[in-house]
Design an enzyme around this catalytic site. Sequence first.
Site, PDB file in Angstrom:
ATOM      1  CB  SER A 659      -0.623  -0.305   1.008  1.00 15.44           C
ATOM      2  OG  SER A 659      -0.216  -0.032   2.293  1.00 15.44           O
ATOM      3  CE  LYS A 702      -3.598   2.015   4.849  1.00 13.54           C
ATOM      4  NZ  LYS A 702      -2.648   1.424   3.597  1.00 13.54           N
TER       5      LYS A 702
END
Length: 808
Positions: A659, A702
């Site tokens: 990611s 996030k």
Amino acid sequence: MNDHDDTLPAPLAADALFRRSDLSKLAFATTRDLSPAPTLAGQKRAEEAIHLGTSIRARGFNIFALGATAARISSSLRKLLEAAPQPPKPLSDWVYVNNFAAPHRPVAIALPAGRALPLQKAVRKLIDDLRATLPALFESEDYQRRRAAIDASMRTGTQKAFQALGDKATAQGVAILRTPMGFTVAPMEKGEVVDAEAFDKWPEDRKKATREAIAGIEKEMEETLRSIPRLEKERRDAVRALDQETARFAIGQEIEEVRAAFADLPRVIEHLDGVRDDLLQHVQLFLTQQEDGVGERVDAMRLGHPFERYDINVIVSNESDGRAPVVEELNPTLGNLLGRVEHMSLQGALVTNFRMIKAGSLHRANGGTIVIDARSLFSEPYAWSALKRVLIRQEIVIEDLAHIAGFVSTATLEPSPIPLDVKVILFGERWIYYLLAALDPEVVQHFKVLADFDDEIDRSPENEALLARVLGGLAAESGLRPLDRGAVEAVIERAARLADDSAKLSLLAEQMRDIVTEADYWAAAAKRDLIVREDIERAVLGQRHRASRIEERAREMILRDVALIATDGSRVGQINGLSVIQLGGFSFGRPSRITARVSPGAGRIVDIEREVELGGPIHSKGVLILSGFIAGRYAQQAPMSLHASLVFEQSYGGVEGDSASVAELCTLLSALGQIALRQDLAVTGSVNQHGDVQPIGGVNEKIEGFFDVCAARGLTGHQGVLIPASNVQHLMLRQDVVDACRGGRFSVFAVRTVDEAIALLCGRPAGLRDADGHYPEGSVNRAVEASLMRFAAARRALAANGKTGQEH
């Protein structure tokens, strides 16, 4: 080659960051107004599988139910099975009885449901009645007279034999004398015993005749004495025959009463015949019974009592209503599954009998269904192997773990097997099944039906209404306050967040129950009769707060500049990546600084995390993809003459996942082109070799993790996060983040390509090739390509200088 469009994406609208629930079309004020949801709401695939598995009685069509722990599979299965159609085959009770011929092999007998306990009661009453009846019979005048006649006959026979022998001895001039040592024969004269001195004076012929007479009498006396045990045995046989004759009528009458009640059960009649025969053989047990206390009879069926041999050990007793049992076994040890034979200490030794056979859960579930926790099953020694043997043999054989392992040598029983007709349902997490299927191919032989419980369902108006009914059922089942419309909408929104997808709803009932239960507490504290949205939000906030100590400490390290994370300014070769940390059931996002350094080299990109074995294989794969992208885009005319290093700064643990590959690629391009990247932006996303940005997990955590750091330092209106465009559908952000974005104090950008990402980060276009194949001046791609060309030239020059030196 295909370069991407240079158009920059705009910040996402606030409405794209959170999808609100709308139940305006569902008519209700509180969940009390809603009808209950089906048992397996939203689990059509699993429900069909369970219906199939429970309907097919053929061997092997057992069920393995897969799902997350919080899905409450076991309770859902139990409700569904209890409401399922009943099997056509009638249920049976099971008892173990004494095997009078071989006591170490108790006999199992099946009875129609509801008949075992009456049989046990009837047999115990039989013994109690005989304990009162038989002693009275043996104390009767008739019995005592006949018994005395037998004893007198034996005494008379013995006396006659000795009298005849005595007369014969007297006639031959010898006497039979009784001494402390027994009997002896001595010479006699004129009715007096002759001593040895006088005997020696007799003539030799007379002494010889006397000795011969003594020898003959001694021989006959020996034969007479030998006949006494035979006479005693005859007396005992006669007494035993008298006892049996006396008891036969009473025992037969009592036995017939029990036989009449169970005349339709041949196995029971056979056993009662054995009881009758054994009672006749052991009538003396009733004549030697002891009294316990004053007038209180000892329990005839207590362990160790002689009469327990006639008891009935009921191990399974079903209700006579015919409903199939549903048994859940949460501790599937070998003994709990198959049953066990217990022991008791008697005079320093461990002994057992048929009454100490205890049923297992398979016995109790026989004729119905047993539900077993797969994780617990595989954690118990020998349990899985034993279950497979049971399913193969279709009968329950009690196995002793201590004897299997060879721990003890105590004598034990060999109970006869009990035929098994049961549907086995294992439930557990998916990885358990897939690992088991890989390691033990027999699992598909015994569990042919897979019931895979969905963790989530599509978020549609119909499914939101269905979830509202589920919440109403959870509240009612747990005795909680009803939820009003706002509270239901808040839980539905939370269900979407738990699913990490605004277009999905979580079906993990345990998590929703926890929220509603805690919200009920806050409603009670506020003295409300209903749970409202405020209570749900407070419960969610409380759950997060209790688990957020590590998150707060990590953020504190950033704010105190212990962990270096910049949220303003710009810098070459440095970027804010985002990661997710999961601890137990709590996860949170945290920014990480990623840096890159470049120099001329042989075309290698060094992943420092991998070099020191802190990077996982997926992360390493992501870094290798960067090489493919750079070579494909910039190294078409000359070899890639690059040496680059990438690292997660201040990372002291493992790094896994791809990611951060967009962030790593952007910082690498920044270092190559010597173009500064904005530090008030953070980046997450995966990238492929063509520069397309791919979705990642944990996007909400996030974004919120970087937002919390920026908010603590002060929102400037320029800070934000870049996410893959394909992750927009997953956004269910906290309300404070949505409010900040709506007010222009924070931004979330959705990017489809690395060109869009680098353009936002650098403040200049990535650049597209013109008709001549050149990137425009001032573009990021132009600067990167120029650096690579310089590196290639430097490498060629170095190679040429090296060759020239060798020639000289």
